[in-house]
Motif scaffolding. Structure first.
Motif, PDB file in Angstrom:
ATOM      1  N   ARG A  80       0.808  -0.802   0.228  1.00 16.27           N
ATOM      2  CA  ARG A  80      -0.163  -0.047   0.000  1.00 16.27           C
ATOM      3  C   ARG A  80       0.336   1.575  -0.055  1.00 16.27           C
ATOM      4  O   ARG A  80       0.927   2.067  -0.747  1.00 16.27           O
ATOM      5  N   HIS A 145      -6.677   6.252  -0.438  1.00 15.07           N
ATOM      6  CA  HIS A 145      -6.726   4.612  -0.829  1.00 15.07           C
ATOM      7  C   HIS A 145      -8.191   4.049  -0.681  1.00 15.07           C
ATOM      8  O   HIS A 145      -8.289   4.553   0.547  1.00 15.07           O
ATOM      9  N   ASP A 146      -8.543   3.336  -1.116  1.00 15.05           N
ATOM     10  CA  ASP A 146      -9.701   2.741  -0.708  1.00 15.05           C
ATOM     11  C   ASP A 146      -9.381   1.552  -1.801  1.00 15.05           C
ATOM     12  O   ASP A 146      -9.668   1.068  -2.537  1.00 15.05           O
ATOM     13  N   GLY A 147      -9.805   0.624  -1.079  1.00 13.83           N
ATOM     14  CA  GLY A 147      -9.794  -0.742  -0.806  1.00 13.83           C
ATOM     15  C   GLY A 147      -8.555  -0.962  -1.797  1.00 13.83           C
ATOM     16  O   GLY A 147      -7.384  -0.865  -0.997  1.00 13.83           O
ATOM     17  N   GLU A 148      -8.981  -1.556  -2.303  1.00 11.89           N
ATOM     18  CA  GLU A 148      -7.505  -2.264  -3.641  1.00 11.89           C
ATOM     19  C   GLU A 148      -7.060  -1.454  -4.050  1.00 11.89           C
ATOM     20  O   GLU A 148      -6.235  -1.381  -5.597  1.00 11.89           O
ATOM     21  N   TYR A 149      -7.427   0.160  -4.123  1.00 11.64           N
ATOM     22  CA  TYR A 149      -7.115   0.695  -5.258  1.00 11.64           C
ATOM     23  C   TYR A 149      -6.331   2.206  -4.419  1.00 11.64           C
ATOM     24  O   TYR A 149      -6.944   2.521  -3.283  1.00 11.64           O
TER      25      TYR A 149
END
Length: 158
Positions: A80, A145-149
């Motif tokens: 991340r 940052h949000d979930g997988e993105y």
């Protein structure tokens, strides 16, 4: 009525990164059995950013040769953080007045503004000159940052 040009010389760059892609990039070993994490961090991060990475994830460094990541097991948190740096640098390259093709990964330093108060600085990008020295160009940075993105946007003077 003809539209008026924008009164300021500003450039904007945006990039989005899929976290599973970065995690896959840094956890897979290549044929020579060398660490992809080590290769990725050396390719993308400046020396200062490599030290920041070590400090953030409490990794030891080898004296004289700089940080080595070939014996480190990558974690999702590392992916991340690296995805944020990757997106920020790509957005900064797009916002550069010279264009993305003229700016290398290590020509941009992702840092936090020094406000004098710990934890209160905002993220920024610093464009480095050809010798790796800081010049006067600083871009404003937003990373989300949000979930997988992970997405980053940079606003820089043109």
């Amino acid at each position: 009525m003809r539209p008026l040009p924008f009164p300021y010389s500003l450039n904007i760059g945006t990039d989005i990164v899929h976290l599973p892609r970065i995690l896959r990039l840094i956890t897979t070993s290549n044929r020579e059995n060398s660490s992809r994490l080590d290769r990725f961090t050396r390719r993308i991060l400046s020396e200062q950013e490599q030290r920041d990475f070590c400090s953030r994830f409490r990794l030891s460094t080898s004296p004289g040769n700089g940080p080595r990541f070939d014996r480190v097991t990558p974690t999702p948190d590392m992916a991340r953080w690296l995805a944020g740096r990757f997106a920020a640098k790509e957005a900064a390259r797009k916002a550069s007045n010279r264009g993305a093709g003229a700016i290398g990964w290590k020509d941009v330093l992702v840092s936090v503004e020094d406000t004098g108060t710990v934890g209160s600085g905002r993220p920024q990008v610093i464009y480095l000159d050809s010798k790796g020295e800081r010049d006067a160009r600083i871009g404003k940075l937003s990373i989300s940052h949000d979930g997988e993105y992970v997405v980053a946007t940079v606003l820089a003077a043109g």
